[in-house]
Design a protein around this motif. Structure first.
Motif, mmCIF file in Angstrom:
data_model
loop_
_atom_site.group_PDB
_atom_site.id
_atom_site.type_symbol
_atom_site.label_atom_id
_atom_site.label_comp_id
_atom_site.label_asym_id
_atom_site.label_seq_id
_atom_site.Cartn_x
_atom_site.Cartn_y
_atom_site.Cartn_z
ATOM 1 N N GLY A 180 1.031 -0.986 0.132
ATOM 2 C CA GLY A 180 0.017 -0.075 -0.095
ATOM 3 C C GLY A 180 0.801 1.129 0.093
ATOM 4 O O GLY A 180 2.147 0.993 -0.060
ATOM 5 N N PRO A 181 0.241 2.478 0.045
ATOM 6 C CA PRO A 181 1.137 3.808 -0.027
ATOM 7 C C PRO A 181 2.030 3.605 1.255
ATOM 8 O O PRO A 181 1.678 2.953 2.492
ATOM 9 N N SER A 182 3.102 4.455 1.244
ATOM 10 C CA SER A 182 4.314 4.243 2.084
ATOM 11 C C SER A 182 4.026 4.853 3.324
ATOM 12 O O SER A 182 4.648 4.599 4.502
ATOM 13 N N TYR A 183 2.769 5.589 3.784
ATOM 14 C CA TYR A 183 2.682 6.246 4.999
ATOM 15 C C TYR A 183 1.978 5.335 5.863
ATOM 16 O O TYR A 183 1.955 5.701 6.938
ATOM 17 N N LEU A 184 1.371 4.318 5.383
ATOM 18 C CA LEU A 184 0.441 3.294 6.012
ATOM 19 C C LEU A 184 1.401 2.587 6.952
ATOM 20 O O LEU A 184 2.451 1.929 6.530
ATOM 21 N N ASP B 133 5.847 -2.003 29.498
ATOM 22 C CA ASP B 133 5.863 -1.124 30.444
ATOM 23 C C ASP B 133 7.120 -0.163 30.537
ATOM 24 O O ASP B 133 7.064 1.016 30.853
ATOM 25 N N ASN B 134 8.292 -0.836 30.157
ATOM 26 C CA ASN B 134 9.515 0.314 30.201
ATOM 27 C C ASN B 134 9.919 0.359 28.862
ATOM 28 O O ASN B 134 11.102 0.996 28.593
ATOM 29 N N VAL B 135 9.015 0.385 27.984
ATOM 30 C CA VAL B 135 9.095 0.807 26.637
ATOM 31 C C VAL B 135 8.803 2.337 26.356
ATOM 32 O O VAL B 135 7.669 2.409 26.738
ATOM 33 N N PRO B 136 9.510 3.237 25.802
ATOM 34 C CA PRO B 136 9.139 4.501 25.608
ATOM 35 C C PRO B 136 7.855 4.450 24.820
ATOM 36 O O PRO B 136 7.729 3.880 23.885
ATOM 37 N N ASP B 137 7.047 5.624 25.372
ATOM 38 C CA ASP B 137 5.395 5.512 24.419
ATOM 39 C C ASP B 137 5.691 5.723 22.964
ATOM 40 O O ASP B 137 4.623 5.072 22.381
ATOM 41 N N PHE B 138 6.388 6.276 22.628
ATOM 42 C CA PHE B 138 6.389 7.030 21.090
ATOM 43 C C PHE B 138 6.932 5.481 20.332
ATOM 44 O O PHE B 138 7.076 5.788 19.264
ATOM 45 N N LEU B 139 7.321 4.316 20.936
ATOM 46 C CA LEU B 139 7.640 3.232 19.921
ATOM 47 C C LEU B 139 6.526 2.259 20.191
ATOM 48 O O LEU B 139 6.419 1.164 19.502
ATOM 49 N N VAL B 140 5.448 2.429 21.029
ATOM 50 C CA VAL B 140 4.391 1.456 21.160
ATOM 51 C C VAL B 140 3.076 1.860 20.298
ATOM 52 O O VAL B 140 2.827 3.014 20.352
ATOM 53 N N GLY B 141 2.475 0.711 19.866
ATOM 54 C CA GLY B 141 1.350 0.814 19.226
ATOM 55 C C GLY B 141 1.482 1.010 17.742
ATOM 56 O O GLY B 141 2.490 1.380 17.180
ATOM 57 N N VAL B 142 0.333 0.786 16.992
ATOM 58 C CA VAL B 142 0.339 0.701 15.361
ATOM 59 C C VAL B 142 0.756 1.888 14.922
ATOM 60 O O VAL B 142 1.209 2.301 13.863
ATOM 61 N N LEU B 143 0.220 3.044 15.517
ATOM 62 C CA LEU B 143 0.233 4.722 14.992
ATOM 63 C C LEU B 143 1.624 5.002 15.196
ATOM 64 O O LEU B 143 2.252 5.990 14.278
ATOM 65 N N ASN B 144 2.337 4.537 16.114
ATOM 66 C CA ASN B 144 3.770 4.518 16.086
ATOM 67 C C ASN B 144 4.927 3.875 15.319
ATOM 68 O O ASN B 144 6.041 4.024 15.482
ATOM 69 N N THR B 145 4.211 3.271 14.242
ATOM 70 C CA THR B 145 5.099 2.385 13.551
ATOM 71 C C THR B 145 6.375 3.050 12.824
ATOM 72 O O THR B 145 7.243 2.643 12.687
ATOM 73 N N ARG B 146 5.764 4.365 12.471
ATOM 74 C CA ARG B 146 7.061 5.036 11.703
ATOM 75 C C ARG B 146 8.128 5.456 12.551
ATOM 76 O O ARG B 146 9.259 5.364 12.123
ATOM 77 N N ASN B 147 7.908 5.559 14.049
ATOM 78 C CA ASN B 147 8.994 5.683 14.959
ATOM 79 C C ASN B 147 9.978 4.659 15.148
ATOM 80 O O ASN B 147 10.999 4.594 15.255
#
Lengths: 293, 366
Positions: free
Chosen positions: B45-49, B168-182
């Protein structure tokens, strides 16, 4: 006491299985310097051929069992000879590429087997006698272990007789010692390559049918799991040495059974044994001094 | 010798060229999540997904892993069949540390890589007692033992179920589908780091000795250098880099399964490096992208309706991605020695490599 006997005989049976794979690997490596990763696939193919035959003929009769052994061995031999002729021969003397081609072949064939027969185990049927047990020194030993040990002993004797009493055997023995000299004498060693591959394939195919009775099923990964132990056996025994492979097969099989029974760590003990042998004798029990690719 | 070919070679041969190429590559890769680039048939799919970024990040992780294997096999000529072990140590190490301790992610990754270094030092010292094909078999045996350990000790590794990422000890910006780009950018950063380490090692004195040992070990010995030390060093560095890739793989996939420890992974790695071109740094990266994308696309093809409608003779082979990849691998080994990188080089310089090599020899003699 009876437990010890049972473990020893079962270990011997497992060792016999390892030997059926390792003998071909060792011969091929000794003559050609090729590590054959596809050897497990020859075994699996032989096992599936035997499985299909017994399924059609009805698996519980003796003629069907014997026929499946013969067919498995023949299929293994043909597959191995074709591999040598079509793939290995093109890469003559380029050992790394030869290994890579057999790696590719093993990946492709295992996937193909999964496509044809599915990744679940296919259960085999055998004559009732094979599933029964015999009393030996107070231990009740499954009969298929005796068949395995007998078959491996016959293969060992057969290969030794072939190497000792036939012209091809002479060429192969000479080729293992010094291939350049044999070629210089005007003998085409390449024909011996095909023969060695076919012998290895026969043993592996036979081993495949027997392994399917030992484990009770065939799966596409049957060969691959046995192959890793066969590799360990060939390294411990000394690459290229048939006698070394025979001794190491028995040692590894028996040790694995005992370690599995008493501590449940058979696989790890085998790897530790390998590490120990490498530290003390890098060339293996009966290997030549120099180990090089 | 034609003028354009010479110019190309002078350019690609310059010491700064790999860095420039990496800057371009990393620059393009870094902005991909912000763009809507869609390549039908190659990307899902498109590269931002997030789905596409997940796949691309996997390509980056495998590129880093392939580069570490390139160091071992391409540079030092050591054919290891147990490289997956260190990748698995990375993946399981960071997973277990996050689950059982209070360490933050960065510290867990650092500890895991240190641990992998120690394991590699011990196992490498034993494996390097032998060379060539025996080395391949011994490394395979060790990796197999690792695989058995992981499957047996389900109380800590999760056994066949695999291990999940404890966030628990992973920074929030690396968790979840929406943060895949991080996570994608993290993978890119790790790839750049691995690339720099590999190039640094290859250009160091130790790297030169490693190459010399690959070409002629006896001669290196005669010169009074112990190949063992250099080989062990290469083995340990390559293993540590593999473990680092493994830790990122764990974060990216939010867990791991025992497949990461299996011989299959090492074999895939071998396919990647050979497909890309043995001995070529960029070959490893291109190979990793080609393999990962092909694997994903072929799996999609296998489950498509078009394939399901075919007769058995065609359907069965086409529905097994590994069969097609294995066959492709055999064909590359037989007909394309040098892989993708070798073919590109031949096309760019307009000559066959053997002639190329001979000319370089003649130049050197002059």
């Amino acid at each position: 006491m009876s437990t010890v006997v049972l473990l020893a005989v079962t270990g011997l049976g497992l060792g016999a299985l390892y030997f059926l794979v390792a003998s071909g690997l060792s011969l091929i490596y000794g003559l050609m310097g090729v590590l054959n990763f596809a050897h497990g696939s020859f075994l699996t193919l032989g096992a599936f051929a035997g499985f299909e035959l017994t399924r059609r003929l009805g698996g519980d009769s003796w003629p069907a069992f014997v026929a499946s052994l013969v067919l498995g061995a023949a299929v293994g031999a043909v597959a191995a000879a074709l591999t040598e002729l079509l793939l290995i021969r093109r890469l003559y003397e380029r050992h790394i590429e030869q290994v890579l081609v057999t790696v590719g072949l093993s990946l492709a064939t295992v996937a193909l087997f999964e496509g044809i027969w599915g990744s679940d185990p296919s259960y085999v049927t055998a004559p009732a006698w094979l599933g029964e047990t015999t009393q030996l020194l107070g231990a009740r030993i499954p009969n298929d272990r005796f068949v395995l040990i007998g078959a491996a002993a016959l293969v060992l004797l057969g290969i030794v007789a072939f190497l000792r009493f036939t012209r091809f055997g002479l060429i192969i023995r000479a080729g293992v010692e010094n291939r350049a000299m044999v070629t210089a004498l005007g003998i085409d060693v390449r024909r011996a390559f095909t023969v060695v591959f076919a012998i290895g394939g026969t043993a592996a195919g036979l081993g495949g049918v027997l392994a399917s009775h030992y484990f009770g099923y065939v799966s596409p990964h049957l060969g691959g799991s046995l192959l890793i132990f066969a590799f360990i056996v060939t390294v411990i025994g000394g690459l290229g040495s048939l006698a070394g492979a025979a001794i190491a097969s028995v040692a590894v099989g028996v040790l694995q059974q005992f370690a599995n029974f008493y501590w449940g760590v058979g696989d790890l003990v085998v790897v530790l044994l390998l590490a120990g042998v490498l530290l003390l004798r890098p060339a293996g029990i009966l290997g030549k001094k120099k180990v090089q690719a | 010798m034609s003028a354009p070919a010479t110019r190309i070679r002078r350019l690609t041969g310059a010491a700064w060229f790999p860095f420039a190429l990496m800057v371009v590559f990393a620059g393009v890769a870094a902005v991909l999540p912000l763009l809507a680039i869609d390549i039908p048939g190659v990307l899902p799919g498109p590269s931002y997904l997030p789905g596409t970024l997940q796949l691309l990040a996997l390509c980056l992780v495998f590129s880093a892993l392939a580069l570490s294997y390139h160091l071992l096999f391409g540079t030092a000529g050591m054919l290891s069949f147990g490289h997956a072990l260190y990748f698995a140590v990375g993946a399981y190490g960071v997973g277990i540390l996050l689950q059982r301790t209070e360490l933050p992610l960065a510290a867990a990754i650092a500890t895991t890589v240190a641990l992998a270094t120690v394991v590699a030092l011990a196992l490498g010292a034993v494996s390097l007692r032998v060379a060539g094909i025996s080395f391949a078999m011994v490394t395979l045996a060790f990796a197999q033992a690792g695989s058995v350990l992981v499957r047996r000790n389900a109380w800590i590794t999760g056994g066949e179920e695999g291990l999940r990422l404890d966030t628990d000890n992973v920074p929030d910006f690396l968790v979840g589908v929406l943060n895949t780009r991080n996570v994608y950018w993290l993978a890119l950063a790790v790839l750049v780091l691995v690339f720099l380490v590999v190039i640094w090692f290859e250009r160091s004195r130790a790297g030169h000795v490693a190459v010399a040992t690959r070409e002629n070990e006896t001669r290196v010995r005669v010169l009074g250098i112990r190949p063992f030390t250099i080989k062990l060093m290469t083995f340990v560095i390559a293993s540590a880099l593999a473990a680092l890739s493994g830790t990122i793989y764990f974060v990216l996939q939010s867990g791991t399964t025992p497949r990461a420890t299996s011989a299959d992974l090492t074999l895939s790695l071998l396919v990647i490096v050979v497909l890309g071109g043995v001995g070529a740094r960029w070959g490893a990266i291109v190979g990793a992208f080609a393999y990962t994308l092909l694997d994903q696309r072929l799996t999609a093809l296998a489950s498509s309706d078009a394939v399901a409608a075919l007769p058995d003779v065609l359907r069965i082979p086409l529905s097994e991605p590994l069969f097609l990849l294995g066959t492709l691998f055999i064909l590359v080994v037989l007909f394309l020695p040098g892989g993708i990188a070798g073919t590109v080089r031949r096309a760019a310089t307009g000559r066959r490599t053997s002639r190329d090599a001979r000319e370089r020899l003649e130049e050197a003699e002059r």
